[in-house]
Scaffold this motif. Structure first.
Motif, PDB file in Angstrom:
ATOM      1  N   ASP A 171       0.782  -0.890  -0.235  1.00  0.00           N
ATOM      2  CA  ASP A 171      -0.023  -0.091   0.096  1.00  0.00           C
ATOM      3  C   ASP A 171       0.582   1.276   0.213  1.00  0.00           C
ATOM      4  O   ASP A 171       0.404   2.023  -0.726  1.00  0.00           O
ATOM      5  N   ASN A 172       1.923   0.953   0.472  1.00  0.00           N
ATOM      6  CA  ASN A 172       3.279   2.360   0.871  1.00  0.00           C
ATOM      7  C   ASN A 172       3.480   2.104  -0.780  1.00  0.00           C
ATOM      8  O   ASN A 172       4.161   4.166  -1.006  1.00  0.00           O
ATOM      9  N   ALA A 173       3.789   1.769  -1.429  1.00  0.00           N
ATOM     10  CA  ALA A 173       4.629   1.454  -2.768  1.00  0.00           C
ATOM     11  C   ALA A 173       3.583   2.538  -3.251  1.00  0.00           C
ATOM     12  O   ALA A 173       4.287   3.391  -4.562  1.00  0.00           O
ATOM     13  N   LEU A 174       2.268   2.267  -3.125  1.00  0.00           N
ATOM     14  CA  LEU A 174       1.528   2.410  -3.791  1.00  0.00           C
ATOM     15  C   LEU A 174       1.555   3.906  -3.502  1.00  0.00           C
ATOM     16  O   LEU A 174       1.185   4.996  -5.093  1.00  0.00           O
ATOM     17  N   ARG A 175       1.770   4.784  -2.469  1.00  0.00           N
ATOM     18  CA  ARG A 175       1.988   6.277  -2.506  1.00  0.00           C
ATOM     19  C   ARG A 175       3.098   6.786  -3.132  1.00  0.00           C
ATOM     20  O   ARG A 175       3.433   8.112  -3.484  1.00  0.00           O
ATOM     21  N   ALA A 176       4.198   6.038  -3.503  1.00  0.00           N
ATOM     22  CA  ALA A 176       5.523   6.701  -4.722  1.00  0.00           C
ATOM     23  C   ALA A 176       4.601   8.506  -5.809  1.00  0.00           C
ATOM     24  O   ALA A 176       3.925   8.215  -6.505  1.00  0.00           O
ATOM     25  N   PRO A 177       5.497   8.471  -6.442  1.00  0.00           N
ATOM     26  CA  PRO A 177       4.911   9.687  -7.238  1.00  0.00           C
ATOM     27  C   PRO A 177       6.128   9.471  -8.681  1.00  0.00           C
ATOM     28  O   PRO A 177       6.389   8.311  -8.219  1.00  0.00           O
ATOM     29  N   SER A 178       5.129  10.014  -9.078  1.00  0.00           N
ATOM     30  CA  SER A 178       4.445   9.144 -10.327  1.00  0.00           C
ATOM     31  C   SER A 178       4.350  10.626 -11.643  1.00  0.00           C
ATOM     32  O   SER A 178       3.441  11.051 -11.808  1.00  0.00           O
ATOM     33  N   ALA A 179       5.606  10.314 -13.138  1.00  0.00           N
ATOM     34  CA  ALA A 179       4.701  11.259 -13.873  1.00  0.00           C
ATOM     35  C   ALA A 179       3.704  10.980 -14.608  1.00  0.00           C
ATOM     36  O   ALA A 179       2.902  10.160 -14.912  1.00  0.00           O
ATOM     37  N   GLY A 180       2.510  12.390 -14.671  1.00  0.00           N
ATOM     38  CA  GLY A 180       1.312  11.542 -14.886  1.00  0.00           C
ATOM     39  C   GLY A 180       0.264  11.315 -13.879  1.00  0.00           C
ATOM     40  O   GLY A 180      -0.534  11.097 -14.660  1.00  0.00           O
ATOM     41  N   PHE A 181       0.661  11.310 -13.016  1.00  0.00           N
ATOM     42  CA  PHE A 181       0.214  10.122 -12.458  1.00  0.00           C
ATOM     43  C   PHE A 181      -0.424   8.107 -13.192  1.00  0.00           C
ATOM     44  O   PHE A 181      -1.220   7.899 -12.814  1.00  0.00           O
ATOM     45  N   THR A 182       0.920   8.727 -13.645  1.00  0.00           N
ATOM     46  CA  THR A 182       0.999   7.133 -14.340  1.00  0.00           C
ATOM     47  C   THR A 182       0.796   6.089 -13.620  1.00  0.00           C
ATOM     48  O   THR A 182      -0.215   5.621 -13.787  1.00  0.00           O
ATOM     49  N   GLN A 183       1.328   6.141 -12.396  1.00  0.00           N
ATOM     50  CA  GLN A 183       1.567   4.947 -11.708  1.00  0.00           C
ATOM     51  C   GLN A 183       1.646   3.863 -12.823  1.00  0.00           C
ATOM     52  O   GLN A 183       0.833   2.362 -12.223  1.00  0.00           O
ATOM     53  N   GLY A 184       2.633   3.663 -13.233  1.00  0.00           N
ATOM     54  CA  GLY A 184       2.829   2.581 -14.292  1.00  0.00           C
ATOM     55  C   GLY A 184       3.908   1.616 -13.525  1.00  0.00           C
ATOM     56  O   GLY A 184       5.401   0.951 -14.219  1.00  0.00           O
ATOM     57  N   TRP A 185       3.538   0.820 -13.049  1.00  0.00           N
ATOM     58  CA  TRP A 185       4.087  -0.317 -12.326  1.00  0.00           C
ATOM     59  C   TRP A 185       3.215  -1.569 -12.173  1.00  0.00           C
ATOM     60  O   TRP A 185       2.031  -1.469 -11.928  1.00  0.00           O
TER      61      TRP A 185
END
Length: 200
Positions: free
Chosen positions: A32-46
């Motif tokens: 859950d904490n990993a999903l709080r990471a920043p991502s360019a364009g809020f893409t969350q491509g992980w």
């Protein structure tokens, strides 16, 4: 634990107590904490491949490790970890996101990116996992998957081609502490690495 203490205590752990599994509540918290990471364009491509079953962990080491028995102390200690998480980056998700109207790079050209943010953002997520592990009183180690083993890893776990492993994280309770030879190098000081206004 205070945040500054979490940062101070964070280091790579390479030997684990194989008889103490990671509680499921901790696994859920670190993901859950990993999903709080920043991502360019809020893409969350992980994506995150979680390997907590003994058979899956053994398959991971067979697919990614050297052929033959584990003879190095490093590998023997790492193989005792009761949990492995593999963070995966999806380049296509970023190219698609930045072709949307609010970004406007409709050609999806990866050359527009000064650095591969899909890997950087997934690395941010991995770091949040590493910090969460410390806050939970466990240890972890981030390490690379050898390039010549990536295809075997993909095949073993059915990982789609769109997702690239940026490394892997072993997680567990520390075994009796052994000081890593790498730590003898010492930590570089702020004066050695910070340049204000102008280099030098």
């Amino acid at each position: 634990m205070e945040f500054s203490e979490v940062v101070r205590r964070r280091r790579m752990v390479r030997d684990y107590d194989p008889d103490r599994p990671v509680p499921e509540a901790v696994v859920e918290r670190l993901l859950d904490n990993a999903l709080r990471a920043p991502s360019a364009g809020f893409t969350q491509g992980w994506a995150f491949l979680v390997l907590d079953a003994a058979a899956d962990r053994e398959l991971f080491w067979t697919a990614t490790g050297p052929d033959g028995p584990a003879t190095s102390r490093w590998l023997a200690g790492m193989r005792r970890a009761p949990l492995i998480v593999v963070p995966l980056a999806n380049e296509s998700a970023y190219l698609d996101r930045y072709a949307e109207p609010d970004k406007g790079w409709t050609d999806r050209d990866p050359a527009r990116w000064p650095v591969p943010y899909w890997q950087i953002d997934t690395g941010f997520a991995a770091l949040l996992m590493l910090l969460t592990v410390v806050d939970e009183g466990l240890g972890a180690c981030f390490f690379g998957i050898p390039p010549d083993r990536t295809a075997r890893f993909r095949e073993a776990f059915g990982v789609p081609e769109a997702y690239d492993p940026i490394g892997a994280i072993t997680i567990g309770y520390r075994a009796a502490d052994r000081r890593s030879p790498s730590l003898r190098r010492g930590r570089r000081t702020v004066d050695q690495v910070v340049h204000r206004g102008r280099w030098g």
